[in-house]
Design an enzyme around this catalytic site. Sequence first.
Site, mmCIF file in Angstrom:
data_model
loop_
_atom_site.group_PDB
_atom_site.id
_atom_site.type_symbol
_atom_site.label_atom_id
_atom_site.label_comp_id
_atom_site.label_asym_id
_atom_site.label_seq_id
_atom_site.Cartn_x
_atom_site.Cartn_y
_atom_site.Cartn_z
ATOM 1 N N GLN A 48 4.958 11.060 5.750
ATOM 2 C CA GLN A 48 3.862 11.239 4.787
ATOM 3 C C GLN A 48 3.600 12.711 4.488
ATOM 4 O O GLN A 48 3.175 13.059 3.387
ATOM 5 C CB GLN A 48 2.608 10.553 5.312
ATOM 6 C CG GLN A 48 2.737 9.038 5.349
ATOM 7 C CD GLN A 48 1.604 8.369 6.104
ATOM 8 O OE1 GLN A 48 0.634 9.021 6.509
ATOM 9 N NE2 GLN A 48 1.714 7.072 6.292
ATOM 10 N N LYS A 54 0.829 -1.206 0.000
ATOM 11 C CA LYS A 54 0.000 0.000 0.000
ATOM 12 C C LYS A 54 0.862 1.253 0.000
ATOM 13 O O LYS A 54 0.431 2.295 -0.491
ATOM 14 C CB LYS A 54 -1.004 0.003 1.154
ATOM 15 C CG LYS A 54 -0.468 0.150 2.552
ATOM 16 C CD LYS A 54 -1.604 -0.003 3.561
ATOM 17 C CE LYS A 54 -1.153 0.227 4.998
ATOM 18 N NZ LYS A 54 -0.949 1.644 5.317
ATOM 19 N N ARG A 102 -2.320 -3.248 12.868
ATOM 20 C CA ARG A 102 -1.037 -3.881 13.199
ATOM 21 C C ARG A 102 -1.055 -4.537 14.588
ATOM 22 O O ARG A 102 -0.246 -5.421 14.859
ATOM 23 C CB ARG A 102 0.103 -2.887 13.062
ATOM 24 C CG ARG A 102 0.222 -2.356 11.640
ATOM 25 C CD ARG A 102 1.596 -1.860 11.282
ATOM 26 N NE ARG A 102 1.575 -1.172 10.007
ATOM 27 C CZ ARG A 102 1.622 -1.773 8.816
ATOM 28 N NH1 ARG A 102 1.708 -3.089 8.757
ATOM 29 N NH2 ARG A 102 1.590 -1.066 7.706
ATOM 30 N N ASP A 146 6.738 0.974 11.520
ATOM 31 C CA ASP A 146 5.617 0.049 11.392
ATOM 32 C C ASP A 146 6.001 -1.391 11.714
ATOM 33 O O ASP A 146 5.125 -2.253 11.854
ATOM 34 C CB ASP A 146 5.030 0.114 9.981
ATOM 35 C CG ASP A 146 4.180 1.353 9.760
ATOM 36 O OD1 ASP A 146 3.779 1.974 10.767
ATOM 37 O OD2 ASP A 146 3.913 1.696 8.603
ATOM 38 N N LYS A 167 -7.488 -3.069 6.824
ATOM 39 C CA LYS A 167 -6.812 -1.800 6.519
ATOM 40 C C LYS A 167 -5.583 -2.020 5.649
ATOM 41 O O LYS A 167 -5.258 -1.178 4.803
ATOM 42 C CB LYS A 167 -6.434 -1.097 7.824
ATOM 43 C CG LYS A 167 -5.763 0.264 7.614
ATOM 44 C CD LYS A 167 -5.535 0.959 8.940
ATOM 45 C CE LYS A 167 -4.710 2.218 8.792
ATOM 46 N NZ LYS A 167 -5.353 3.229 7.927
ATOM 47 N N GLY A 183 -4.669 7.239 7.325
ATOM 48 C CA GLY A 183 -3.824 8.415 7.537
ATOM 49 C C GLY A 183 -3.038 8.814 6.304
ATOM 50 O O GLY A 183 -2.875 10.001 6.004
ATOM 51 N N ARG A 220 0.420 3.671 19.830
ATOM 52 C CA ARG A 220 0.912 2.300 19.798
ATOM 53 C C ARG A 220 1.830 1.964 20.969
ATOM 54 O O ARG A 220 1.908 0.803 21.380
ATOM 55 C CB ARG A 220 1.620 2.031 18.457
ATOM 56 C CG ARG A 220 0.648 1.939 17.302
ATOM 57 C CD ARG A 220 1.323 1.717 15.961
ATOM 58 N NE ARG A 220 0.319 1.451 14.924
ATOM 59 C CZ ARG A 220 0.588 1.394 13.629
ATOM 60 N NH1 ARG A 220 1.824 1.581 13.198
ATOM 61 N NH2 ARG A 220 -0.379 1.142 12.765
ATOM 62 N N ARG A 260 -6.216 13.375 14.664
ATOM 63 C CA ARG A 260 -4.810 13.242 14.274
ATOM 64 C C ARG A 260 -4.350 14.554 13.641
ATOM 65 O O ARG A 260 -5.007 15.092 12.741
ATOM 66 C CB ARG A 260 -4.619 12.071 13.296
ATOM 67 C CG ARG A 260 -4.906 10.728 13.944
ATOM 68 C CD ARG A 260 -4.775 9.574 12.975
ATOM 69 N NE ARG A 260 -3.389 9.301 12.596
ATOM 70 C CZ ARG A 260 -3.018 8.282 11.824
ATOM 71 N NH1 ARG A 260 -3.940 7.458 11.334
ATOM 72 N NH2 ARG A 260 -1.751 8.085 11.535
ATOM 73 N N SER A 301 5.817 12.798 10.663
ATOM 74 C CA SER A 301 5.489 11.726 9.730
ATOM 75 C C SER A 301 6.062 12.024 8.350
ATOM 76 O O SER A 301 5.880 13.117 7.808
ATOM 77 C CB SER A 301 3.971 11.556 9.630
ATOM 78 O OG SER A 301 3.642 10.668 8.582
#
Length: 416
Positions: A145, A21, A372, A296, A397, A69, A327, A97, A143
């Site tokens: 991202q 992904k 996860r 991750d 997901k 996200g 997490r 978030r 992040s």
Amino acid sequence: MRYIITAPKKLKADVKLPASKSIGNRALVINALAGASFMPDNLSDCDDTAVMVKALRDMPYEIDIKAAGTAMRFITAYLSATPGEHVITGSDRMRHRPIALLVNALRSLGAHIEYIGEEGFPPLRINGRQLYGRQLEIPGNVSSQYISALLMIAPTLKSDLELKLTGNIFSRPYIDLTIWMMKEFGAEVEWIDIDTILVKSSPYKSIPYFIENDWSASSYWYEMMALSGKEDDEVLLEGLSDGSKQGDSMVRYIFSLLGVKTTFEGSSVRGVQRVRLRNTGRSVQRLEYDFVNAPDLAQTVVATCLARDIHFVFKGLGTLKIKETDRIEALKTEARKLGYVLRDEDNSILIWDGERCQPQEDVAIDTYEDHRMALAFAPLAFRIPGIRINNPGVVTKSYPHYWEDLAKVGFEITEE
């Protein structure tokens, strides 16, 4: 819903992993920016990719990306640089978030973005337009991202973008993956200094694109191999590459320290290969590792080390606080149910020095709407027969066929 999971006596598996992904979501955005009339090949059918496909294909006024996200960050940037007015929203967790850092960066390039609810968080109303490149600074310890979202729209800007990353740079392999994929589509982009990326204002080219399978998903099979412990067990994983740009491909190096040997076999169509996993019978007794480039993988390795009684100090976990759940806290809470006492430091380090507590009977692992957690704790069935996983459907997901794949190799999965 709850699953009760019992592991097989022997682990013999030939698994076709889901497509990546990370690659797929980048390919979708770049493909759309290139104006392609076709989709990338071998897209994942996971939730995160499905919401990206629907948003980019249908372009409705209100785009609900649910708990994705990556989609929130990538599509926010895409909509900012694409003509039209849209609202982007998501799940309750997504609306808590943070996204202000990306919004501020996009506004500095000329984007018109409004907060509909709480300042600094989705949902957002975006009026897309052509943006302007400039010199821009953004913290490197957020992040990746955010950074990837800015980079991917950069070739469409009116002028060049020079992006300087300040402080420590987290998840650099994911940034490198974005740059590599942009180049595949014809972008002119490069690191011009250790902390600075230059992207030329030059349009993408529309090309056919094949997506490699997911190294992140492979990590749970590495965990199963490490926990099964038998030297004659074997796992074959289809569709991975030795030269992969996926950051989580480093899982093979981490698990080599935990007694799992990786062998690549042949080169099939489009350069992807088959990976063979075997146990070596050798493992470290204590592990220190910095997950700054692959956060991750942390849950998988934590669960493995606990079950194998391997003490650890894991650093570089700061971004885990703002994932699908916190997490770090989730790992501490669920580990205690199993009789392990973890402690954290500086919101970025997780430590287990062997401290134990009384484990619960008939343990049920909560998943916190985090795929996860389910994916990483289910393999503990090799050491805890009948382990229970609450809300197991969260795996859709990223790995929709996970439970089916486990059942095919002999796991007994019953619904309670």
